[in-house]
Design a protein around this motif. Sequence first.
Motif, PDB file in Angstrom:
ATOM      1  N   LYS A   6       0.950  -0.127 -26.502  1.00 40.54           N
ATOM      2  CA  LYS A   6      -0.213   0.159 -27.344  1.00 40.54           C
ATOM      3  C   LYS A   6      -0.184   1.589 -27.890  1.00 40.54           C
ATOM      4  N   CYS A   7       0.256   2.539 -27.088  1.00 41.65           N
ATOM      5  CA  CYS A   7       0.359   3.926 -27.570  1.00 41.65           C
ATOM      6  C   CYS A   7       1.357   4.018 -28.722  1.00 41.65           C
ATOM      7  N   ASN A   8       2.497   3.358 -28.579  1.00 40.82           N
ATOM      8  CA  ASN A   8       3.484   3.372 -29.653  1.00 40.82           C
ATOM      9  C   ASN A   8       2.974   2.662 -30.896  1.00 40.82           C
ATOM     10  N   GLU A   9       2.275   1.567 -30.708  1.00 43.45           N
ATOM     11  CA  GLU A   9       1.669   0.862 -31.839  1.00 43.45           C
ATOM     12  C   GLU A   9       0.700   1.785 -32.562  1.00 43.45           C
ATOM     13  N   ALA A  10      -0.130   2.502 -31.805  1.00 41.29           N
ATOM     14  CA  ALA A  10      -1.117   3.398 -32.403  1.00 41.29           C
ATOM     15  C   ALA A  10      -0.451   4.525 -33.183  1.00 41.29           C
ATOM     16  N   VAL A  11       0.637   5.065 -32.656  1.00 37.69           N
ATOM     17  CA  VAL A  11       1.355   6.128 -33.375  1.00 37.69           C
ATOM     18  C   VAL A  11       1.883   5.589 -34.702  1.00 37.69           C
ATOM     19  N   CYS A  12       2.423   4.395 -34.685  1.00 33.92           N
ATOM     20  CA  CYS A  12       2.920   3.790 -35.919  1.00 33.92           C
ATOM     21  C   CYS A  12       1.783   3.555 -36.904  1.00 33.92           C
ATOM     22  N   LEU A  13       0.639   3.102 -36.400  1.00 36.37           N
ATOM     23  CA  LEU A  13      -0.527   2.920 -37.270  1.00 36.37           C
ATOM     24  C   LEU A  13      -0.949   4.245 -37.877  1.00 36.37           C
ATOM     25  N   LEU A  14      -0.907   5.294 -37.084  1.00 37.50           N
ATOM     26  CA  LEU A  14      -1.248   6.634 -37.567  1.00 37.50           C
ATOM     27  C   LEU A  14      -0.347   7.023 -38.733  1.00 37.50           C
ATOM     28  N   TYR A  15       0.944   6.810 -38.582  1.00 34.62           N
ATOM     29  CA  TYR A  15       1.887   7.183 -39.620  1.00 34.62           C
ATOM     30  C   TYR A  15       1.795   6.305 -40.872  1.00 34.62           C
ATOM     31  N   THR A  16       1.195   5.136 -40.761  1.00 38.57           N
ATOM     32  CA  THR A  16       0.996   4.298 -41.949  1.00 38.57           C
ATOM     33  C   THR A  16      -0.366   4.557 -42.586  1.00 38.57           C
ATOM     34  N   GLY A  17      -1.119   5.499 -42.015  1.00 40.60           N
ATOM     35  CA  GLY A  17      -2.422   5.841 -42.582  1.00 40.60           C
ATOM     36  C   GLY A  17      -3.545   4.930 -42.129  1.00 40.60           C
ATOM     37  N   ARG A  18      -3.299   4.097 -41.157  1.00 41.91           N
ATOM     38  CA  ARG A  18      -4.312   3.160 -40.661  1.00 41.91           C
ATOM     39  C   ARG A  18      -5.014   3.789 -39.453  1.00 41.91           C
ATOM     40  N   LEU A  19      -5.733   4.873 -39.750  1.00 43.74           N
ATOM     41  CA  LEU A  19      -6.335   5.695 -38.704  1.00 43.74           C
ATOM     42  C   LEU A  19      -7.380   4.966 -37.885  1.00 43.74           C
ATOM     43  N   GLU A  20      -8.202   4.177 -38.524  1.00 42.34           N
ATOM     44  CA  GLU A  20      -9.257   3.471 -37.779  1.00 42.34           C
ATOM     45  C   GLU A  20      -8.657   2.454 -36.811  1.00 42.34           C
ATOM     46  N   GLU A  21      -7.574   1.798 -37.223  1.00 39.26           N
ATOM     47  CA  GLU A  21      -6.903   0.860 -36.316  1.00 39.26           C
ATOM     48  C   GLU A  21      -6.270   1.601 -35.142  1.00 39.26           C
TER      49      GLU A  21
END
Length: 103
Positions: free
Chosen positions: A30-45
């Motif tokens: 989940k932490c890695n998923e969140a980092v990837c979401l961060l880098y795609t600009g999907r901050l709320e996710e």
Amino acid sequence: MADGRWGEAVESWRSLEGKEAVGVGEECRKCNEAVCLLYTGRLEEARAVLEGLVDEGKVAAGGVFNLATVYELCSDASRGLKMGLAERVAGLGVEMVGASFKM
């Protein structure tokens, strides 16, 4: 992730959900998923994933640091959010230094 293909990496991490045999714990996934979401600009996710870990009582310095980063990017009131996060983590009986919360 190493190639900067963040969107594909999100889907790869999500595909591992519930598959303990791969050797990656759910918190790490989940932490890695969140980092990837961060880098795609999907901050709320990303925020929802990381806050979900805290809600589950799964707190590690890396995840807390990443959530503090998301708070900085999502809000002008990040200091208050980070203070609240520190209180939540302390309420779980977990001791962390201020650097984990980026304070």
